[in-house]
Design a protein around this motif. Structure first.
Motif, PDB file in Angstrom:
ATOM      1  N   ARG A   1       8.683  -1.011  -5.683  1.00 29.00           N
ATOM      2  CA  ARG A   1       7.696  -0.749  -4.765  1.00 29.00           C
ATOM      3  C   ARG A   1       7.737  -1.750  -3.483  1.00 29.00           C
ATOM      4  O   ARG A   1       7.445  -1.424  -2.442  1.00 29.00           O
ATOM      5  CB  ARG A   1       6.166  -1.102  -5.428  1.00 29.00           C
ATOM      6  CG  ARG A   1       5.706  -0.083  -6.171  1.00 29.00           C
ATOM      7  CD  ARG A   1       4.333  -0.404  -6.706  1.00 29.00           C
ATOM      8  NE  ARG A   1       3.338  -0.216  -5.742  1.00 29.00           N
ATOM      9  CZ  ARG A   1       2.911   0.773  -5.003  1.00 29.00           C
ATOM     10  NH1 ARG A   1       3.195   1.980  -5.405  1.00 29.00           N
ATOM     11  NH2 ARG A   1       2.011   0.673  -4.091  1.00 29.00           N
TER      12      ARG A   1
ATOM     13  N   THR B   1       6.638   4.021  -7.799  1.00 29.89           N
ATOM     14  CA  THR B   1       6.295   3.524  -9.139  1.00 29.89           C
ATOM     15  C   THR B   1       7.351   2.370  -9.152  1.00 29.89           C
ATOM     16  O   THR B   1       6.916   1.193  -8.935  1.00 29.89           O
ATOM     17  CB  THR B   1       6.325   4.363 -10.213  1.00 29.89           C
ATOM     18  OG1 THR B   1       7.458   5.092 -10.248  1.00 29.89           O
ATOM     19  CG2 THR B   1       5.044   5.611 -10.116  1.00 29.89           C
TER      20      THR B   1
ATOM     21  N   PRO C   1       2.430   4.691  -1.325  1.00 28.42           N
ATOM     22  CA  PRO C   1       1.785   5.757  -1.969  1.00 28.42           C
ATOM     23  C   PRO C   1       2.051   5.633  -3.529  1.00 28.42           C
ATOM     24  O   PRO C   1       3.201   5.039  -4.135  1.00 28.42           O
ATOM     25  CB  PRO C   1       2.669   6.823  -1.696  1.00 28.42           C
ATOM     26  CG  PRO C   1       3.472   6.604  -0.183  1.00 28.42           C
ATOM     27  CD  PRO C   1       3.264   5.338  -0.033  1.00 28.42           C
ATOM     28  N   ALA C   2       1.305   6.193  -4.221  1.00 23.61           N
ATOM     29  CA  ALA C   2       1.097   5.918  -5.821  1.00 23.61           C
ATOM     30  C   ALA C   2       2.324   6.439  -6.462  1.00 23.61           C
ATOM     31  O   ALA C   2       2.579   5.924  -7.451  1.00 23.61           O
ATOM     32  CB  ALA C   2      -0.275   6.577  -6.400  1.00 23.61           C
ATOM     33  N   CYS C   3       3.102   7.475  -5.746  1.00 21.52           N
ATOM     34  CA  CYS C   3       3.982   8.097  -6.383  1.00 21.52           C
ATOM     35  C   CYS C   3       5.463   7.253  -6.277  1.00 21.52           C
ATOM     36  O   CYS C   3       6.359   7.110  -7.209  1.00 21.52           O
ATOM     37  CB  CYS C   3       4.453   9.288  -5.578  1.00 21.52           C
ATOM     38  SG  CYS C   3       5.159   9.106  -3.859  1.00 21.52           S
TER      39      CYS C   3
ATOM     40  N   THR D   1       0.831  -1.198  -0.120  1.00 19.26           N
ATOM     41  CA  THR D   1       0.027  -0.039  -0.093  1.00 19.26           C
ATOM     42  C   THR D   1       0.818   1.074  -0.142  1.00 19.26           C
ATOM     43  O   THR D   1       0.491   2.406   0.626  1.00 19.26           O
ATOM     44  CB  THR D   1      -0.938  -0.005   1.264  1.00 19.26           C
ATOM     45  OG1 THR D   1      -0.124   0.093   2.619  1.00 19.26           O
ATOM     46  CG2 THR D   1      -1.874  -1.128   1.291  1.00 19.26           C
TER      47      THR D   1
ATOM     48  N   LYS E   1       9.363  13.763  -4.679  1.00 22.02           N
ATOM     49  CA  LYS E   1       8.942  12.476  -5.352  1.00 22.02           C
ATOM     50  C   LYS E   1       9.885  12.004  -6.300  1.00 22.02           C
ATOM     51  O   LYS E   1       9.986  10.895  -6.846  1.00 22.02           O
ATOM     52  CB  LYS E   1       7.350  12.755  -6.102  1.00 22.02           C
ATOM     53  CG  LYS E   1       6.203  12.972  -5.156  1.00 22.02           C
ATOM     54  CD  LYS E   1       4.711  13.203  -5.861  1.00 22.02           C
ATOM     55  CE  LYS E   1       3.626  13.431  -5.075  1.00 22.02           C
ATOM     56  NZ  LYS E   1       2.435  13.597  -5.804  1.00 22.02           N
TER      57      LYS E   1
END
Length: 492
Positions: free
Chosen positions: A356, A353, A349-351, A347, A370
Motif C-alpha cells: 500500500r 491490498t 483504494p481498498a483493492c 487512502t 485489480k
C-alpha cells in the motif's frame, strides 16, 4: 521557526484549498518538543545485501561495451523477457543515473565497507580497485555533456556520478564539469519569467506546444536540477547561479503547487498542518511576464490529476532547495507536498491490498484491472529521500516530532517497496582464479538486472512512448541513495 503540526482530527484545521498563494510561514498549533523516541529501523537487510552490489557490478561490466553511446534505462518484467536492461541513447535525460548508482556503491566501499557484506572469498581492496575502474569508465562520457544547453536535465546527467567523484576523491575535473554544466543550465534561464525553460517544445498525440516566443514549458522535475546550480554557485562563489535557481523555485510555488484540503484523520499521528499541496506536471508560462497560462500533464493520467512521481520530485526538490537557501517557504512547500503524498498513500483504494505504500503511478488514475494495478516504485523511493532530508532539517531545528513523522514515513515507504517491488531474481558475487570479481545469477537462468520492479516511466495514453511495469534506472539509484543516507545519518 517552528512548523505547524497537530495530533488531533479537527475540522477547523482545514487551511488548504482556499488560498492559491505560495507557502509562507505559519504559526504552530502548539509548542514542539525534542524527539526523544526511539524509532526502530524496520528495513530488511536486502537494502544492503550482496544482491544489490552484485547487480550493479554485473550491469557495469556487461553493458560497458555500449559506452559512450548508450546507457541503461529500464528492464522489462513481462513474462518471456530476458531481464536485461534496455539501453537508451546517451543524450536521453536518464543517462547519469546508472553511473550515479555505481558511485553510490563505491561510496559504500569507501565510507561504509562493512555495509557491502562481501563474501569471504572476495578481497575488499581488490573489489574497491575494480569498482573504481568501472566508475571512472562510466563517468567518462558524462564530461562531454557538461556544455549541453538543449536540456534542463543536465543536473540529473552530471550530478549523481561527478559530485560523488569530486567529494570522494577530490577530482578537480569532476568539479569543473559540474560548474560548466551549471553555467550551461543558466543559459536556459528567462529573466522576464524568472524561471528556467524545461522543454523547448511539447509534442503529444493530443497537444503540441512549439512556439517559444509565447510559451515557456516548465515541469516539476526541474526542481531536482536546481541542486546543480546551488552546488556550483557555492563552490565558485558565483551568486548569480544560486539567484537563478531560487527565482525558479519561487516561480514554481505559484505555477505548479495546487492547494489541497488538510485532512487529519488519525488522532494518534503527528501531521504537518500547514498548507498541503499536490502538483501538476507541466506548466505553460508566459515567457514575457511569468504568468501562468495553463497547467497540464505529459506523463500523468490527466491534466488535473496527481501524478505520483511529479509529487515526489517536488518533495525532494524543495527539500534540497531549502538546504541550499534556508528559505522557509521552500521547507513549507516540501512538507506540504510530503504530507499530501502520505495522505494519498494512506487512502489508496481498498483493492490495493499488498504494497500500500508503493504509490499508484497516478493517484487519480482509474484502476481498470485489480489484478494488474499499475504502480511507480520509483516515485516512492524518490519521495522517501526527500522525507529523510526533511527529517534531518526538522531534527536539527529542534522540531523532533515532525522530524520523526517524516523519518518513519520514509522508512515505511522503503520497507514496503523492498517487500513488494524488490526483484526476486537475485545475483551474487564470485571471484575468478585471477582475482577478477564478477557477478552471476544466484539461481542460474533467473535474471533481472534491475533492483526494483513496478516502475512506470510514462503511462499517459497520449504519450508517444507509453510504458509501465518495469525496472527503472532512477528507481534503483534513489533506492541505493536511500541506504547511503541512512548510514550517513547513523540510523543503520
Amino acid at each position: 521557526m517552528t512548523l505547524p503540526y497537530a495530533f488531533t482530527n479537527s475540522s477547523d484545521e482545514d487551511n488548504g484549498g482556499a488560498d492559491s498563494s505560495p507557502p509562507t510561514s505559519a504559526t504552530p498549533s502548539e509548542a514542539d518538543s525534542p524527539d526523544t523516541s526511539y524509532v526502530p529501523i524496520l528495513l530488511t537487510p536486502e537494502l544492503f545485501a550482496e544482491n544489490i552490489t552484485a547487480k550493479v557490478l554485473r550491469t557495469a561490466q556487461t553493458a560497458l561495451k555500449a559506452l559512450p553511446d548508450f546507457f541503461p534505462e529500464y528492464v522489462l518484467q513481462d513474462p518471456g523477457c530476458d531481464g536485461r536492461y534496455t539501453l537508451r541513447e546517451a543524450d536521453f535525460w536518464t543517462c547519469g543515473f546508472f553511473s550515479g548508482t555505481l558511485y553510490t556503491i563505491l561510496e559504500r566501499a569507501v565510507r561504509f565497507p562493512q555495509s557491502l557484506q562481501l563474501p569471504p572469498e572476495i578481497n575488499a581492496l581488490q573489489f574497491h580497485e575494480q569498482l573504481l575502474i568501472l566508475c571512472r569508465a562510466w563517468a567518462e562520457p558524462l564530461y562531454a555533456m557538461d556544455q549541453r544547453t538543449d536540456t534542463h536535465d543536465i543536473g540529473f546527467i552530471i550530478m549523481p556520478a561527478l559530485q560523488m567523484d569530486w567529494e570522494l576523491f577530490g577530482n578537480r575535473g569532476s568539479l569543473d564539469s559540474i560548474v560548466r554544466a551549471a553555467r550551461s543550465l543558466a543559459t536556459r534561464y528567462v529573466p522576464s519569467a524568472r524561471a528556467i525553460r524545461s522543454w523547448d517544445l511539447l509534442k503529444k498525440k493530443d497537444i503540441e506546444i512549439l512556439d517559444q516566443e509565447h510559451n515557456m514549458i516548465v515541469i516539476i522535475d526541474s526542481m531536482c536540477n536546481l541542486d546543480l546550480m546551488y552546488y556550483a554557485s557555492h563552490h565558485m562563489q558565483e551568486p548569480a547561479l544560486a539567484e537563478m535557481a531560487t527565482a525558479h523555485a519561487e516561480t514554481l510555488l505559484r505555477s505548479h503547487l495546487r492547494p489541497e484540503k488538510v485532512v487529519l484523520s488519525d488522532k494518534s499521528k503527528v501531521s504537518y498542518t500547514g498548507p498541503w499541496y499536490s502538483t501538476c506536471h507541466v506548466a505553460n508560462i508566459n515567457p514575457k511576464t511569468g504568468t501562468l497560462k495553463r497547467r497540464l500533464t505529459a506523463q500523468g493520467y490527466a491534466h488535473e490529476s496527481n501524478w505520483a512521481r511529479g509529487q515526489a520530485w517536488g518533495i525532494l526538490g524543495y527539500a534540497q532547495t531549502y538546504l541550499a537557501t534556508k528559505d522557509q517557504r521552500f521547507l513549507h512547500a516540501s512538507c506540504g507536498l510530503a504530507e499530501y503524498f502520505l495522505q494519498r498513500l494512506e487512502t489508496s483504494p481498498a483493492c490495493v491490498t499488498s504494497g500500500r505504500h508503493v504509490p499508484l503511478w497516478d493517484f487519480d488514475a482509474p484502476i481498470d484491472d485489480k489484478n494488474n494495478i499499475i504502480r511507480d516504485s520509483s516515485a516512492g523511493v524518490i519521495a522517501a529521500n526527500g522525507m529523510l532530508i526533511l527529517s534531518q532539517v526538522l531534527a536539527g531545528s529542534g522540531q523532533g516530532l515532525l522530524a520523526s513523522r517524516f523519518r518513519e514515513a520514509a522508512l515505511v515507504i522503503v520497507q514496503d517497496t523492498i517487500s513488494f517491488a524488490l526483484a526476486p531474481e537475485k545475483a551474487k558475487l564470485a571471484c575468478a582464479s585471477n582475482g577478477h570479481i564478477r557477478a552471476e545469477d544466484s539461481t542460474p537462468g533467473s535474471t533481472f538486472e534491475g533492483l526494483l520492479k513496478y516502475g512506470t516511466a510514462n503511462n499517459n495514453e497520449q504519450a508517444r512512448k507509453r510504458y509501465a511495469n518495469h525496472g527503472l534506472v532512477y528507481g534503483d539509484y534513489y533506492l541505493a541513495q536511500f541506504g547511503n543516507r541512512l548510514m550517513k545519518m547513523g540510523l543503520v
